[in-house]
Design a protein around this motif. Sequence first.
Motif, PDB file in Angstrom:
ATOM      1  N   ARG A 376     -29.213   5.976 -86.383  1.00 21.02           N
ATOM      2  CA  ARG A 376     -29.320   6.771 -85.028  1.00 21.02           C
ATOM      3  C   ARG A 376     -28.374   7.959 -84.779  1.00 21.02           C
ATOM      4  O   ARG A 376     -28.583   9.045 -84.378  1.00 21.02           O
ATOM      5  CB  ARG A 376     -29.099   5.824 -83.925  1.00 21.02           C
ATOM      6  N   GLU A 377     -27.360   7.786 -85.414  1.00 17.95           N
ATOM      7  CA  GLU A 377     -26.455   8.975 -85.528  1.00 17.95           C
ATOM      8  C   GLU A 377     -26.663   9.939 -86.362  1.00 17.95           C
ATOM      9  O   GLU A 377     -26.145  11.062 -86.143  1.00 17.95           O
ATOM     10  CB  GLU A 377     -24.645   8.311 -86.260  1.00 17.95           C
ATOM     11  N   LYS A 378     -27.634   9.741 -87.409  1.00 19.93           N
ATOM     12  CA  LYS A 378     -27.899  11.015 -88.178  1.00 19.93           C
ATOM     13  C   LYS A 378     -29.464  11.689 -87.897  1.00 19.93           C
ATOM     14  O   LYS A 378     -29.657  12.630 -88.274  1.00 19.93           O
ATOM     15  CB  LYS A 378     -28.015  10.479 -89.345  1.00 19.93           C
ATOM     16  N   LEU A 379     -29.796  10.985 -86.384  1.00 17.56           N
ATOM     17  CA  LEU A 379     -31.001  11.890 -85.850  1.00 17.56           C
ATOM     18  C   LEU A 379     -30.618  13.208 -85.456  1.00 17.56           C
ATOM     19  O   LEU A 379     -29.613  13.203 -84.922  1.00 17.56           O
ATOM     20  CB  LEU A 379     -31.491  10.907 -85.003  1.00 17.56           C
ATOM     21  N   PRO A 380     -31.736  14.294 -85.869  1.00 14.62           N
ATOM     22  CA  PRO A 380     -31.243  15.499 -84.866  1.00 14.62           C
ATOM     23  C   PRO A 380     -31.042  15.224 -83.358  1.00 14.62           C
ATOM     24  O   PRO A 380     -30.245  15.976 -82.855  1.00 14.62           O
ATOM     25  CB  PRO A 380     -32.729  16.345 -85.365  1.00 14.62           C
ATOM     26  N   ASN A 381     -32.019  14.348 -83.041  1.00 20.28           N
ATOM     27  CA  ASN A 381     -31.933  14.394 -81.303  1.00 20.28           C
ATOM     28  C   ASN A 381     -31.868  12.634 -80.980  1.00 20.28           C
ATOM     29  O   ASN A 381     -33.191  12.225 -81.083  1.00 20.28           O
ATOM     30  CB  ASN A 381     -33.048  14.858 -80.679  1.00 20.28           C
ATOM     31  N   PRO A 382     -30.546  12.021 -81.080  1.00 24.48           N
ATOM     32  CA  PRO A 382     -30.736  10.554 -80.779  1.00 24.48           C
ATOM     33  C   PRO A 382     -31.503  10.075 -79.686  1.00 24.48           C
ATOM     34  O   PRO A 382     -32.042   9.045 -79.456  1.00 24.48           O
ATOM     35  CB  PRO A 382     -29.284  10.148 -80.681  1.00 24.48           C
ATOM     36  N   ARG A 384     -34.096  11.398 -78.649  1.00 27.91           N
ATOM     37  CA  ARG A 384     -35.653  11.397 -78.721  1.00 27.91           C
ATOM     38  C   ARG A 384     -35.954  11.150 -80.195  1.00 27.91           C
ATOM     39  O   ARG A 384     -36.231  11.748 -81.134  1.00 27.91           O
ATOM     40  CB  ARG A 384     -36.327  12.773 -78.284  1.00 27.91           C
ATOM     41  N   PRO A 385     -35.973   9.684 -80.641  1.00 32.18           N
ATOM     42  CA  PRO A 385     -35.996   9.475 -82.047  1.00 32.18           C
ATOM     43  C   PRO A 385     -37.381   9.469 -82.530  1.00 32.18           C
ATOM     44  O   PRO A 385     -38.400   9.585 -81.563  1.00 32.18           O
ATOM     45  CB  PRO A 385     -35.430   8.079 -82.291  1.00 32.18           C
ATOM     46  N   HIS A 386     -37.646   9.766 -83.559  1.00 33.16           N
ATOM     47  CA  HIS A 386     -39.015   9.893 -84.224  1.00 33.16           C
ATOM     48  C   HIS A 386     -39.651   8.502 -84.051  1.00 33.16           C
ATOM     49  O   HIS A 386     -39.205   7.058 -84.041  1.00 33.16           O
ATOM     50  CB  HIS A 386     -39.277  10.292 -85.492  1.00 33.16           C
ATOM     51  N   ILE A 387     -40.939   8.341 -84.262  1.00 34.63           N
ATOM     52  CA  ILE A 387     -41.699   7.171 -83.921  1.00 34.63           C
ATOM     53  C   ILE A 387     -41.661   5.904 -85.094  1.00 34.63           C
ATOM     54  O   ILE A 387     -41.590   4.833 -84.474  1.00 34.63           O
ATOM     55  CB  ILE A 387     -43.393   7.607 -84.036  1.00 34.63           C
TER      56      ILE A 387
END
Length: 534
Positions: A376-382, A384-387
């Motif tokens: 989660r910390e590495k997501l571009p936008n935590p 709105r995570p991807h599917i």
Amino acid sequence: MKSFRQTQSALHTWTGLLVGWVLFLIFIAGTVSFWREETSRWMRPELSVTSEMRTPDDERRMVEGALAALAIRAPDATAWSISLPGPRGVGVQGVWTERSPPEEPRRPFRWPDATNSLWVDGDGQPVAVRETRGGDFWYRLHFDLHYMPVIWARWFVGFCSMVMLIAIVTGIITHKKIFREFFTFRPGKAQRSWLDGHNATAVLALPFHLMITYTGLVTLMSLYMPWGLLANFDDRAAAFAATQPNVPPAQYAATPVPMAPMGAMLDQARQTWGGVGPGSIRISNPGDASARVTMGRDLSHTILDDGEPLVFDGVTGVLLGKAPVTGAGTATRDAMVGIHAGRFSPISVRWLYFLSGLAGTVMVGTGLVMWTAKRREKLPNPARPHIGFRLVERLNVSAVAGLPLSMVTMLWANRLLPVGMEGRWHGEVNIMFIAWGLALAYAFLRPPKRGWVHLFGLTGAALVILPIFDQFSGQGMWQHLNHGDATRFWTDITFMALGLSLAAIAVKVHRHKPRIAPASVRAPKEAAMAVAGE
């Protein structure tokens, strides 16, 4: 270029996630199965307890009572099977196989139910018992699964077990400081806390995890690796025949002849087995001149998973055959199967098995949660995570929190469904999987944090209230104590303790206030909601 440890870390991570949800089911169902007899005893309250200690006279009385009941209920059966309780069980189950005309194909196996089985209590008297699989269901579930062909299920479970073995070995390689980190736990540190919990439960019972995974594969080694057998025998049937009493099956004579007294055969079996009684008795062609009696030793007195079957002539009572002396290879295999099942375990060792199994269950669960917490910390936008991330997150909630709820639902179904309901055990099992399906739907409809809190909280409440419900229905803890049934009393206490533990987890998750990562300060509200899973 990645180092060897880095490559092993990636292998550990992705193998754990690939089959993590199935491994969680295998671990939790297998862990519950260490109390298989106690769970079955709790789920059949109609069976009274005359004594916690079974004597040879009790054994003879129960067997003779079962034979008398079977002779009335199924006089024309092609076979009778009698399952005797071990030191931890109560009641004797008699099962019969209906005789089919010679021109019809052999009827497939089906589990005992009200149409082909009966029960007798410790006094040898028939008793009406609610139809349930009891603890046997979870025992079979952890390697046969459900709603699918058994062979397919065992191949799939074997594949998952091999992946589990790879995950354990790569985990040891990856965490070079794992033993030092075992003594370190940092609560309230989000991802760091999950990793500490994962490491602690992994190291705490590491020998158990290795043993239970490897011996689990050994139990079905002839299915996964049949080449050793096929190199020495024409097929599996020939190999099986070589390890069983070499007594040719008798053809049905259609000549009614009374059976020999069972007491003498029981005494001879005990003498052969060094004072240990039988755990199972099978009578083929009962009441016929061709009758045969096969007895298997009670496995609770030996580490070897070998019943050492004895075959008697059902009319004369003469011993016709013993199991051949096994070689070192067979004895090693039987010992590994016995160690895996733990039937030999005294109460202290059984608790060690159970607690180690719980540690393994927590290890798998925390590993699944840690996968999402770390990424989660590495997501571009935590926020709105991807599917794919959302899918894994919801599946974690439905497996780790939803499966325990469904198992408790089955216990409630055991108490609430009508005792005389047709196909009752199917109803219990179906209700369990319906509850699991509803938990899956709830996990996808609600934010993850609320899913964790609500499912764990509901499971904890259901476990705590269950013994209270039993108490008011007249079969609760104090009634168990008054009847000298300590096993059912402590089963209720264990349910309440587990329920309080799960309720405490739900409260802890509800009160947790995640810290916002520095990279997400630009959108504090969205970041807080993302980390909290809301």
